[in-house]
Design a protein around this motif. Structure first.
Motif, PDB file in Angstrom:
ATOM      1  N   ASN A  14       0.880  -1.337   0.003  1.00  0.00           N
ATOM      2  CA  ASN A  14      -0.174   0.463  -0.257  1.00  0.00           C
ATOM      3  C   ASN A  14       0.657   1.698  -0.120  1.00  0.00           C
ATOM      4  OD1 ASN A  14      -2.747  -1.509   0.152  1.00  0.00           O
ATOM      5  ND2 ASN A  14      -2.474  -1.567   2.004  1.00  0.00           N
ATOM      6  N   SER A  15       1.742   1.716   0.521  1.00  0.00           N
ATOM      7  CA  SER A  15       2.809   2.328   0.801  1.00  0.00           C
ATOM      8  C   SER A  15       3.310   2.725  -0.493  1.00  0.00           C
ATOM      9  CB  SER A  15       3.941   1.895   2.246  1.00  0.00           C
ATOM     10  OG  SER A  15       3.393   2.183   3.147  1.00  0.00           O
ATOM     11  N   LEU A  16       4.173   1.642  -1.079  1.00  0.00           N
ATOM     12  CA  LEU A  16       4.812   1.611  -2.502  1.00  0.00           C
ATOM     13  C   LEU A  16       3.422   2.462  -3.442  1.00  0.00           C
ATOM     14  CD1 LEU A  16       6.443  -1.408  -2.643  1.00  0.00           C
ATOM     15  CD2 LEU A  16       7.039   0.882  -2.638  1.00  0.00           C
ATOM     16  N   ALA A  52       8.470  -0.196  -9.819  1.00  0.00           N
ATOM     17  CA  ALA A  52       8.399   1.548  -9.886  1.00  0.00           C
ATOM     18  C   ALA A  52       7.486   0.969 -10.459  1.00  0.00           C
ATOM     19  CB  ALA A  52       9.359   1.845  -9.337  1.00  0.00           C
ATOM     20  N   HIS A  53       7.742   0.876 -11.799  1.00  0.00           N
ATOM     21  CA  HIS A  53       6.644   0.409 -13.079  1.00  0.00           C
ATOM     22  C   HIS A  53       5.272   0.029 -12.914  1.00  0.00           C
ATOM     23  CE1 HIS A  53      10.707   1.657 -14.846  1.00  0.00           C
ATOM     24  NE2 HIS A  53      10.171   1.971 -15.829  1.00  0.00           N
ATOM     25  N   ARG A  54       4.983  -1.162 -12.300  1.00  0.00           N
ATOM     26  CA  ARG A  54       4.164  -1.334 -11.977  1.00  0.00           C
ATOM     27  C   ARG A  54       3.071  -0.560 -11.316  1.00  0.00           C
ATOM     28  NH1 ARG A  54       3.815  -7.443 -11.790  1.00  0.00           N
ATOM     29  NH2 ARG A  54       5.336  -8.880 -13.380  1.00  0.00           N
ATOM     30  N   CYS A  55       4.013  -0.177 -10.134  1.00  0.00           N
ATOM     31  CA  CYS A  55       3.288   0.632  -9.445  1.00  0.00           C
ATOM     32  C   CYS A  55       2.349   2.535 -10.121  1.00  0.00           C
ATOM     33  CB  CYS A  55       4.310   1.648  -7.810  1.00  0.00           C
ATOM     34  SG  CYS A  55       4.076   0.789  -7.032  1.00  0.00           S
ATOM     35  N   SER A  56       3.160   2.824 -11.028  1.00  0.00           N
ATOM     36  CA  SER A  56       2.736   4.071 -11.740  1.00  0.00           C
ATOM     37  C   SER A  56       1.586   2.894 -13.250  1.00  0.00           C
ATOM     38  CB  SER A  56       4.039   4.462 -13.101  1.00  0.00           C
ATOM     39  OG  SER A  56       3.768   5.502 -13.688  1.00  0.00           O
ATOM     40  N   LEU A  87      -0.761   0.725 -12.232  1.00  0.00           N
ATOM     41  CA  LEU A  87      -1.601   1.332 -11.178  1.00  0.00           C
ATOM     42  C   LEU A  87      -2.456   1.971 -11.197  1.00  0.00           C
ATOM     43  CD1 LEU A  87      -0.586  -2.006  -8.920  1.00  0.00           C
ATOM     44  CD2 LEU A  87      -2.500  -1.656 -10.633  1.00  0.00           C
ATOM     45  N   HIS A  88      -1.121   3.353 -10.873  1.00  0.00           N
ATOM     46  CA  HIS A  88      -2.102   4.442 -10.705  1.00  0.00           C
ATOM     47  C   HIS A  88      -2.733   5.268 -11.161  1.00  0.00           C
ATOM     48  CE1 HIS A  88      -2.829   8.593  -9.010  1.00  0.00           C
ATOM     49  NE2 HIS A  88      -1.622   9.134  -9.960  1.00  0.00           N
ATOM     50  N   SER A  89      -2.354   5.478 -12.633  1.00  0.00           N
ATOM     51  CA  SER A  89      -2.338   5.742 -14.062  1.00  0.00           C
ATOM     52  C   SER A  89      -4.237   4.915 -14.376  1.00  0.00           C
ATOM     53  CB  SER A  89      -1.756   5.266 -15.835  1.00  0.00           C
ATOM     54  OG  SER A  89      -0.622   6.039 -15.085  1.00  0.00           O
ATOM     55  N   LEU A  90      -4.253   3.600 -14.097  1.00  0.00           N
ATOM     56  CA  LEU A  90      -5.387   3.434 -13.744  1.00  0.00           C
ATOM     57  C   LEU A  90      -6.352   3.827 -13.076  1.00  0.00           C
ATOM     58  CD1 LEU A  90      -7.425   1.552 -15.027  1.00  0.00           C
ATOM     59  CD2 LEU A  90      -6.294  -0.703 -13.765  1.00  0.00           C
ATOM     60  N   GLY A  91      -5.826   3.488 -12.083  1.00  0.00           N
ATOM     61  CA  GLY A  91      -6.540   4.233 -10.883  1.00  0.00           C
ATOM     62  C   GLY A  91      -7.020   5.685 -11.334  1.00  0.00           C
TER      63      GLY A  91
END
Length: 455
Positions: free
Chosen positions: A60-62, A199-203, A205-209
């Motif tokens: 969650n923090s990442l 880092a790429h995966r989190c980015s 996921l954020h774009s989708l969010g």
């Protein structure tokens, strides 16, 4: 109540940043990811498999950190809301317990800090110093910095801040907790076609969010689908929604809006497969991603349609259901049929129908034997993977899609003959070459040599 916020931020930054910082050039997004590699390695959730609570906290923090870093890179941003993060940091060669909670018997400690920085470089330095990780490697990323040792940068303890919902309402800032909830509400399966780093995966996921926050109704059309982050947008031959990571939100939105027409095409494709199967004595038409080129739904439908029309034009006769239980995949880059060692037929879309009939009839029995051997081999493969994982205390043992069961069985049998205590707790991937992935997974070739494996 917020009028004193900016002076406080300046004071904190002056205390944590080294003297060369005002003369440094800005970091790019890629350089920031590279600079944070020691941090990602120390907090990666995959290393906390036996500690589910700590693993979830880090995940969650990442995600929230990814939101923060992405907002920093947006042109024209003025300021960001303070973001409080908690990480469990593993004991690594670079980590130190100076000024932090000591490492427990579990080998990790909790670190809490609040981000209130205004650029990538200060953010990276603040994160590394907060986790007592070295910052010396960052000096090579800045060509205009002074020679002042970076390790003199000090960290100031943070005062935990819990922002009321009214703060986001009056300031216009976005609540990161709501960003995470938007993705979880979609009730879809998310996966990746390539081995991107965390880092790429989190980015992504954020774009989708963020897209869900802007246009949630459109994304509801994908409920129940599998969403794959890949190199191009569309729907795959498997019926998965593909989001091209280089595409902008406009392309993603148009894709989700077109999903009803894709679903209609998918139903027509399944009917076409059934019609082909009927003409070929009950052979099941399958699409195997690991063994076929990556095709969109439109490309695969076109390939099936060409093959079906050739069968109708050159009617070949098979006894109804005489070939049930057998499988075939359709190819566009071959001109002669073949039988795969796993038991399925490789059929070219443009092959001669008369030759096709003769080939299938003469190879049908061998195909059944190959399929039976494939099932037996799969059982052996799973048993060897389980035995290897247990013997070496691996966190995870898996193979790349291009590695066959025969190759995996051979690899595991020879691994079990070795004594490899240093694999304890690791992720081991059987591949075609030696490498270490960005997330820390160790890759070895399936046909490794003894001398190489011991190094």
């Amino acid at each position: 109540m917020f009028c004193h916020l900016r002076p406080m931020r300046r004071l904190c930054l002056e205390k944590i940043l080294p003297h060369w910082f005002p003369y440094s050039r800005a970091l790019s997004g890629a350089e920031a990811v590279n600079a944070l590699r020691p941090f990602y390695f120390a907090v990666h959730p995959d290393f906390f498999g036996q500690h589910p609570i700590e693993r979830e906290v880090n995940e969650n923090s990442l995600k929230r950190l990814s939101v923060y870093l992405e907002n920093l890179q947006k042109p024209g941003f003025k300021s960001l809301k303070p973001t409080q993060l908690t990480f469990y940091v593993r004991e690594t060669d670079q980590s130190s317990s100076d000024g932090q909670e000591p490492f427990g018997t579990s080998g990790f400690r909790a670190v809490k800090f609040t981000l209130h920085t205004r650029d990538l470089l200060s953010t990276v330095l603040y994160i590394l110093n907060s986790c007592s990780l070295s910052v010396e490697h960052i000096q090579s990323l800045n060509t205009n910095v002074h020679t002042q040792p970076l390790k003199e940068a000090k960290r100031r303890p943070d005062r935990p801040i819990k922002w009321n919902k009214s703060y986001y309402y009056f300031t216009g800032f976005r609540d990161p907790d709501e960003d995470l909830e938007q993705v979880s509400r979609m009730e879809t399966t998310l996966t990746w076609q390539r081995s991107w780093g965390i880092a790429h995966r989190c980015s992504q996921l954020h774009s989708l969010g963020r897209l869900a926050q802007q246009n949630l109704e459109t994304l509801k059309k994908a409920k129940g689908c599998t969403i794959i982050f890949t190199d191009r947008s569309g729907m795959s031959a498997m019926g998965h929604v593909m989001l091209g990571t280089m595409d902008v939100h406009h392309h993603w939105t148009k894709l989700f809006e077109r999903l009803p027409s894709y679903f209609d095409l998918q139903r027509r494709l399944m009917l076409l497969e059934d019609q082909i199967s009927y003409l070929l004595g009950g052979i099941q038409v399958v699409y195997i991603e690991e063994l076929q080129p990556v095709l969109t739904l439109e490309e695969y439908y076109s390939l099936l349609d060409v093959f079906y029309n050739r069968l109708l034009k050159n009617r070949i006769l098979f006894h109804p259901r005489s070939l049930r239980g057998l499988q075939m995949i359709l190819n566009s880059d071959r001109y002669a049929p073949s039988l795969h060692e796993l038991g399925h037929f490789n059929i070219p879309a443009l092959c001669d129908p008369a030759n096709l009939q003769w080939f299938i009839l003469t190879k049908a029995q061998q195909a059944r034997e190959n399929m039976k051997r494939k099932e037996e081999l799969k059982v052996i493969e799973n048993e060897l993977i389980e035995a290897s994982t247990k013997k070496f205390s691996l966190e995870k043992l898996y193979k790349e899609p291009s590695i066959s069961s025969i190759q995996m069985v051979d690899c595991c049998k020879r691994l079990l003959e070795q004594s490899l205590p240093y694999l304890h707790g690791m992720h081991l991937c059987v591949s075609h070459f030696y490498s270490v992935m960005q997330d820390g997974d160790l890759c070895i070739p399936w046909n490794w040599k003894n001398g190489e494996a011991i190094k």
